[in-house]
Structures are given as structure tokens and as C-alpha cells.
Motif scaffolding. Sequence first.
Motif, PDB file in Angstrom:
ATOM      1  N   ASN A 138     -30.206  30.558  -8.077  1.00 34.45           N
ATOM      2  CA  ASN A 138     -30.412  28.962  -8.013  1.00 34.45           C
ATOM      3  C   ASN A 138     -29.316  28.126  -7.792  1.00 34.45           C
ATOM      4  OD1 ASN A 138     -30.326  30.240 -10.465  1.00 34.45           O
ATOM      5  ND2 ASN A 138     -33.093  28.916 -10.708  1.00 34.45           N
ATOM      6  N   PHE A 139     -29.419  26.471  -8.482  1.00 31.52           N
ATOM      7  CA  PHE A 139     -27.998  26.243  -8.223  1.00 31.52           C
ATOM      8  C   PHE A 139     -27.549  25.727  -9.655  1.00 31.52           C
ATOM      9  CE2 PHE A 139     -28.525  25.539  -4.116  1.00 31.52           C
ATOM     10  CZ  PHE A 139     -26.974  25.549  -2.915  1.00 31.52           C
ATOM     11  N   GLY A 140     -26.204  25.513  -9.815  1.00 32.60           N
ATOM     12  CA  GLY A 140     -26.402  24.882 -11.316  1.00 32.60           C
ATOM     13  C   GLY A 140     -25.412  23.265 -10.153  1.00 32.60           C
ATOM     14  N   MET A 141     -25.892  22.580 -11.883  1.00 34.40           N
ATOM     15  CA  MET A 141     -25.560  20.955 -11.965  1.00 34.40           C
ATOM     16  C   MET A 141     -23.803  21.217 -10.442  1.00 34.40           C
ATOM     17  SD  MET A 141     -27.664  19.338 -13.015  1.00 34.40           S
ATOM     18  CE  MET A 141     -26.985  18.051 -13.344  1.00 34.40           C
ATOM     19  N   ASN A 142     -23.568  22.199 -10.993  1.00 36.49           N
ATOM     20  CA  ASN A 142     -21.651  22.272  -9.680  1.00 36.49           C
ATOM     21  C   ASN A 142     -21.834  22.227  -8.492  1.00 36.49           C
ATOM     22  OD1 ASN A 142     -21.990  24.303 -10.293  1.00 36.49           O
ATOM     23  ND2 ASN A 142     -20.444  24.867 -11.132  1.00 36.49           N
ATOM     24  N   LYS A 185     -21.486  21.270 -19.001  1.00 36.06           N
ATOM     25  CA  LYS A 185     -20.265  21.795 -18.832  1.00 36.06           C
ATOM     26  C   LYS A 185     -19.226  21.155 -17.795  1.00 36.06           C
ATOM     27  CE  LYS A 185     -20.575  24.916 -23.400  1.00 36.06           C
ATOM     28  NZ  LYS A 185     -20.003  26.135 -23.522  1.00 36.06           N
ATOM     29  N   CYS A 186     -19.991  21.577 -16.876  1.00 34.84           N
ATOM     30  CA  CYS A 186     -18.635  21.502 -16.013  1.00 34.84           C
ATOM     31  C   CYS A 186     -19.099  20.209 -14.936  1.00 34.84           C
ATOM     32  CB  CYS A 186     -20.170  22.521 -14.333  1.00 34.84           C
ATOM     33  SG  CYS A 186     -20.921  21.844 -14.226  1.00 34.84           S
ATOM     34  N   ALA A 194     -16.089  14.381 -10.346  1.00 36.95           N
ATOM     35  CA  ALA A 194     -16.927  14.327  -9.257  1.00 36.95           C
ATOM     36  C   ALA A 194     -18.328  15.133  -9.577  1.00 36.95           C
ATOM     37  CB  ALA A 194     -16.042  15.564  -8.214  1.00 36.95           C
ATOM     38  N   ILE A 195     -18.611  15.506 -10.803  1.00 38.26           N
ATOM     39  CA  ILE A 195     -19.813  16.051 -10.726  1.00 38.26           C
ATOM     40  C   ILE A 195     -20.681  15.245 -11.872  1.00 38.26           C
ATOM     41  CG2 ILE A 195     -21.123  17.863 -11.618  1.00 38.26           C
ATOM     42  CD1 ILE A 195     -18.610  19.392 -11.406  1.00 38.26           C
ATOM     43  N   CYS A 222     -14.689  24.237 -13.159  1.00 38.15           N
ATOM     44  CA  CYS A 222     -16.727  24.327 -13.158  1.00 38.15           C
ATOM     45  C   CYS A 222     -17.245  25.173 -13.006  1.00 38.15           C
ATOM     46  CB  CYS A 222     -17.212  23.153 -12.204  1.00 38.15           C
ATOM     47  SG  CYS A 222     -17.153  23.683 -10.664  1.00 38.15           S
ATOM     48  N   ILE A 223     -16.279  26.311 -12.761  1.00 38.16           N
ATOM     49  CA  ILE A 223     -16.722  27.929 -12.967  1.00 38.16           C
ATOM     50  C   ILE A 223     -16.609  28.622 -13.753  1.00 38.16           C
ATOM     51  CG2 ILE A 223     -16.843  29.607 -10.893  1.00 38.16           C
ATOM     52  CD1 ILE A 223     -16.118  28.288  -8.938  1.00 38.16           C
ATOM     53  N   ASN A 224     -15.220  27.813 -14.202  1.00 32.63           N
ATOM     54  CA  ASN A 224     -14.319  28.898 -15.858  1.00 32.63           C
ATOM     55  C   ASN A 224     -15.222  28.478 -16.245  1.00 32.63           C
ATOM     56  OD1 ASN A 224     -12.570  30.246 -16.918  1.00 32.63           O
ATOM     57  ND2 ASN A 224     -12.123  28.341 -17.606  1.00 32.63           N
TER      58      ASN A 224
END
Length: 228
Positions: A138-142, A185-186, A194-195, A222-224
Motif C-alpha cells: 500500500n501507499f506511503g506518504m511519499n 520522516k519522508c 514536495a511531500i 524520501c526512500i532512504n
Amino acid sequence: MSDPVLTKAIKDAAIEMNADFIGIADPSCFLNPDYLGNRPQEIMPGLRSVIVLGVGIPRGAFEPLPKGRAEYTNTLMAATATLRVIAFQIARMIEKQGYRATIVPPEGSEFGYWYADRETLKASVSIKYAGYCAGLGNFGMNHLLITEGFGPRVRMTALLTDAPLEADENGSMPFIHEHCRSCLKCIDICPVGAISPDGKIGRHKCAEYMFNALGGLRCGLCINVCPL
């Protein structure tokens, strides 16, 4: 009726060719009024299945960021090339069974941005949404798909086909990952803001930063920072 034999053969072949995961989405999910992206039915008349393929990206490509962006970008390109080969072989396999198949450009990749709508920056087909519908995550905030075992550290591609494959279920999986609502955190790490906490993402801010400020290299922050 769906073809369970062909479905299993495709899944087995993908894993044999080093895909880390594969899922099949029923294209009717793209008709959901809450889905605001482009619909694959507009690309392939007679579409019956959307196959999502993915590989995990080695953590070693993320951990040096923001240094090592050239190495990170090159690793992503290698993953995209790997998926293209797998998808091409799957497409040939499907056509040998008398059906048709075509490969969707990976979102966010060096290929995906070339093919995206220049005004909206939306992909021709949302592979992430297809992955969600197929129960892959499912989706993350990023706005990235959070997958089991790899989190958002994946590269994906998809095939559109008129083959009647067995669709996977997502088991009423929540759209947003439960951990993301309290993490954020992202959002804090994004260098261009951008987020946003309300679930929106500034695609143009993200693309402008990568293609102008970074000269085409990928960001990846944002992934790291994602703990999943």
C-alpha cells in the motif's frame, strides 16, 4: 474464465528470471471513481489483466545518500533494464499462447519521465496503483508503494494483456500504510517540500529538483529515510 495454468506459468517464469515479486491486477480497479490517473483500458482495447513485476533495490545504493547519487541512479537504471528484459520475455510467452501483451514504462525512471504527460507528469498507467490492487503493498506518504520485504526500495514495471489471468486480491488492504500516518520522516527530509502531510505531492517540484538541480540524477532521500 481465467486461465490458472497460464497464470502460474507466468508467475513461475518471472521469479525464475529474478523478479522479486509479481502480482496480477484486475483492470476494473482502474474504473474506481477515486482513481484519478490514466486508465489502461484506453491503451489496450480488450484488456483483461495487468501484470506487475518488481525487483528490490540493494540498500547499499541508498545508504550513502545524498552522496553517491550517481551510483544510486545507475543502480536504478540497472533495475529498470533488468525488468525490461523480464517483461519482454513474459510478453513473448503470452503471445505464444495466442494473446497480446505490451510493456508499460516504469514510473519515475529515466524512461517513465520521458513518456509521462508533460503537464501533469502522470504516467500512462499507474503501476503503483496496479500493485496496490494486486495486493503487493500500500501507499506511503511519499506516494510510493510500500512492499513487504522491500518497503519502498523497489523498481516496478507492468504488462497490459488480453490474456485472462487470475487476479490477485488485496484483502481490503488500507490505501495508506498504517505506519506512515505517525512517521512523516519522508515529509521532513524532502529538500524541496514536495511531500505534504495532507497526502498531496508536488510532482513538478520533485521533477524540477532532479532534472535541474541534480542534473538528471535521482534524489532518493524520501526512500532512504523510510524505516519500513
